[in-house]
Design a protein around this motif. Structure first.
Motif, mmCIF file in Angstrom:
data_model
loop_
_atom_site.group_PDB
_atom_site.id
_atom_site.type_symbol
_atom_site.label_atom_id
_atom_site.label_comp_id
_atom_site.label_asym_id
_atom_site.label_seq_id
_atom_site.Cartn_x
_atom_site.Cartn_y
_atom_site.Cartn_z
ATOM 1 N N ARG A 156 -34.477 -38.241 21.500
ATOM 2 C CA ARG A 156 -34.584 -37.608 22.810
ATOM 3 C C ARG A 156 -34.267 -36.119 22.771
ATOM 4 O O ARG A 156 -34.609 -35.401 23.680
ATOM 5 N N GLY A 157 -33.635 -35.653 21.745
ATOM 6 C CA GLY A 157 -33.365 -34.220 21.650
ATOM 7 C C GLY A 157 -32.389 -33.752 22.714
ATOM 8 O O GLY A 157 -31.794 -34.542 23.456
ATOM 9 N N HIS A 158 -32.229 -32.451 22.793
ATOM 10 C CA HIS A 158 -31.311 -31.872 23.775
ATOM 11 C C HIS A 158 -31.938 -31.921 25.155
ATOM 12 O O HIS A 158 -33.107 -31.624 25.323
ATOM 13 N N GLN A 159 -31.125 -32.290 26.135
ATOM 14 C CA GLN A 159 -31.589 -32.377 27.512
ATOM 15 C C GLN A 159 -30.606 -31.640 28.411
ATOM 16 O O GLN A 159 -29.401 -31.734 28.228
ATOM 17 N N LYS A 160 -31.148 -30.907 29.350
ATOM 18 C CA LYS A 160 -30.310 -30.190 30.305
ATOM 19 C C LYS A 160 -30.770 -30.506 31.717
ATOM 20 O O LYS A 160 -31.956 -30.666 31.985
ATOM 21 N N SER A 161 -29.820 -30.554 32.627
ATOM 22 C CA SER A 161 -30.133 -30.831 34.024
ATOM 23 C C SER A 161 -30.691 -29.579 34.689
ATOM 24 O O SER A 161 -30.585 -28.467 34.174
ATOM 25 N N GLU A 162 -31.252 -29.779 35.864
ATOM 26 C CA GLU A 162 -31.767 -28.638 36.619
ATOM 27 C C GLU A 162 -30.635 -27.709 37.033
ATOM 28 O O GLU A 162 -30.779 -26.486 37.010
ATOM 29 N N ALA A 163 -29.485 -28.281 37.363
ATOM 30 C CA ALA A 163 -28.330 -27.455 37.741
ATOM 31 C C ALA A 163 -27.898 -26.563 36.581
ATOM 32 O O ALA A 163 -27.629 -25.367 36.762
ATOM 33 N N GLN A 216 -35.183 -21.445 26.167
ATOM 34 C CA GLN A 216 -34.637 -22.603 25.452
ATOM 35 C C GLN A 216 -34.100 -23.651 26.428
ATOM 36 O O GLN A 216 -34.342 -24.850 26.283
ATOM 37 N N PHE A 217 -33.361 -23.184 27.436
ATOM 38 C CA PHE A 217 -32.829 -24.121 28.426
ATOM 39 C C PHE A 217 -33.950 -24.743 29.246
ATOM 40 O O PHE A 217 -33.896 -25.921 29.604
ATOM 41 N N LEU A 218 -34.979 -23.969 29.535
ATOM 42 C CA LEU A 218 -36.121 -24.519 30.266
ATOM 43 C C LEU A 218 -36.793 -25.622 29.450
ATOM 44 O O LEU A 218 -37.149 -26.671 29.989
ATOM 45 N N GLN A 245 -37.229 -29.456 30.549
ATOM 46 C CA GLN A 245 -38.521 -30.139 30.543
ATOM 47 C C GLN A 245 -38.453 -31.420 29.725
ATOM 48 O O GLN A 245 -39.024 -32.447 30.108
ATOM 49 N N ASN A 246 -37.745 -31.380 28.613
ATOM 50 C CA ASN A 246 -37.556 -32.571 27.791
ATOM 51 C C ASN A 246 -36.838 -33.658 28.600
ATOM 52 O O ASN A 246 -37.233 -34.825 28.569
ATOM 53 N N ALA A 247 -35.807 -33.272 29.327
ATOM 54 C CA ALA A 247 -35.079 -34.242 30.152
ATOM 55 C C ALA A 247 -35.988 -34.840 31.222
ATOM 56 O O ALA A 247 -35.937 -36.048 31.480
ATOM 57 N N GLU A 248 -36.829 -33.999 31.833
ATOM 58 C CA GLU A 248 -37.741 -34.490 32.875
ATOM 59 C C GLU A 248 -38.759 -35.470 32.290
ATOM 60 O O GLU A 248 -39.072 -36.484 32.908
ATOM 61 N N ARG A 249 -39.287 -35.171 31.109
ATOM 62 C CA ARG A 249 -40.238 -36.087 30.464
ATOM 63 C C ARG A 249 -39.584 -37.432 30.180
ATOM 64 O O ARG A 249 -40.185 -38.482 30.411
ATOM 65 N N TRP A 250 -38.348 -37.414 29.685
ATOM 66 C CA TRP A 250 -37.665 -38.677 29.404
ATOM 67 C C TRP A 250 -37.319 -39.416 30.693
ATOM 68 O O TRP A 250 -37.356 -40.641 30.741
ATOM 69 N N ARG A 251 -36.992 -38.694 31.746
ATOM 70 C CA ARG A 251 -36.708 -39.339 33.031
ATOM 71 C C ARG A 251 -37.966 -40.064 33.530
ATOM 72 O O ARG A 251 -37.907 -41.200 33.997
ATOM 73 N N PHE A 252 -39.115 -39.383 33.413
ATOM 74 C CA PHE A 252 -40.374 -40.012 33.808
ATOM 75 C C PHE A 252 -40.661 -41.224 32.923
ATOM 76 O O PHE A 252 -41.046 -42.287 33.412
ATOM 77 N N HIS A 253 -40.472 -41.077 31.624
ATOM 78 C CA HIS A 253 -40.705 -42.176 30.682
ATOM 79 C C HIS A 253 -39.869 -43.397 31.059
ATOM 80 O O HIS A 253 -40.377 -44.516 31.120
ATOM 81 N N ASP A 254 -38.589 -43.184 31.314
ATOM 82 C CA ASP A 254 -37.699 -44.303 31.648
ATOM 83 C C ASP A 254 -38.125 -44.975 32.951
ATOM 84 O O ASP A 254 -38.103 -46.201 33.071
#
Length: 95
Positions: A37-44, A63-65, A69-78
């Motif tokens: 899943r790599g590094h994931q950061k929240s929108e906050a 980098q944070f963006l 985006q990675n976190a959002e893709r995984w959220r959608f995947h889940d």
């Protein structure tokens, strides 16, 4: 892998005949792939970094963006996997 299957055919004299033929057997194969899943950061967290580094360190913001985006893709995947699971467990529509 094949299995013998009966079938009917018409021979050259026009008579219906029966026989067997070898038919390939196909099976469903499911693959389980573990994707990191790599590094994931929240929108906050993204907005905090934007406020701190905007205009000075755009590389850090990018980098944070990417992590967000990675976190959002995984959220959608889940959510999609959960939806598929519920869909498979739901009774078929009689419709």
């Amino acid at each position: 892998v094949t299995v013998d299957e009966p079938y009917a055919y018409t021979d050259e004299n026009g008579d219906e005949q029966t026989g067997t033929r070898a038919v390939p057997v196909f099976v469903d194969v499911e693959y389980v792939v573990e994707a990191p899943r790599g590094h994931q950061k929240s929108e906050a967290a993204l907005w905090v970094v934007v406020r701190i580094h905007r205009g000075r360190r755009d590389d850090i913001v990018r980098q944070f963006l990417a992590m967000h985006q990675n976190a959002e893709r995984w959220r959608f995947h889940d959510a999609y996997v959960a939806w598929l699971t519920c869909r498979q467990l739901a009774p078929e529509d009689s419709g």
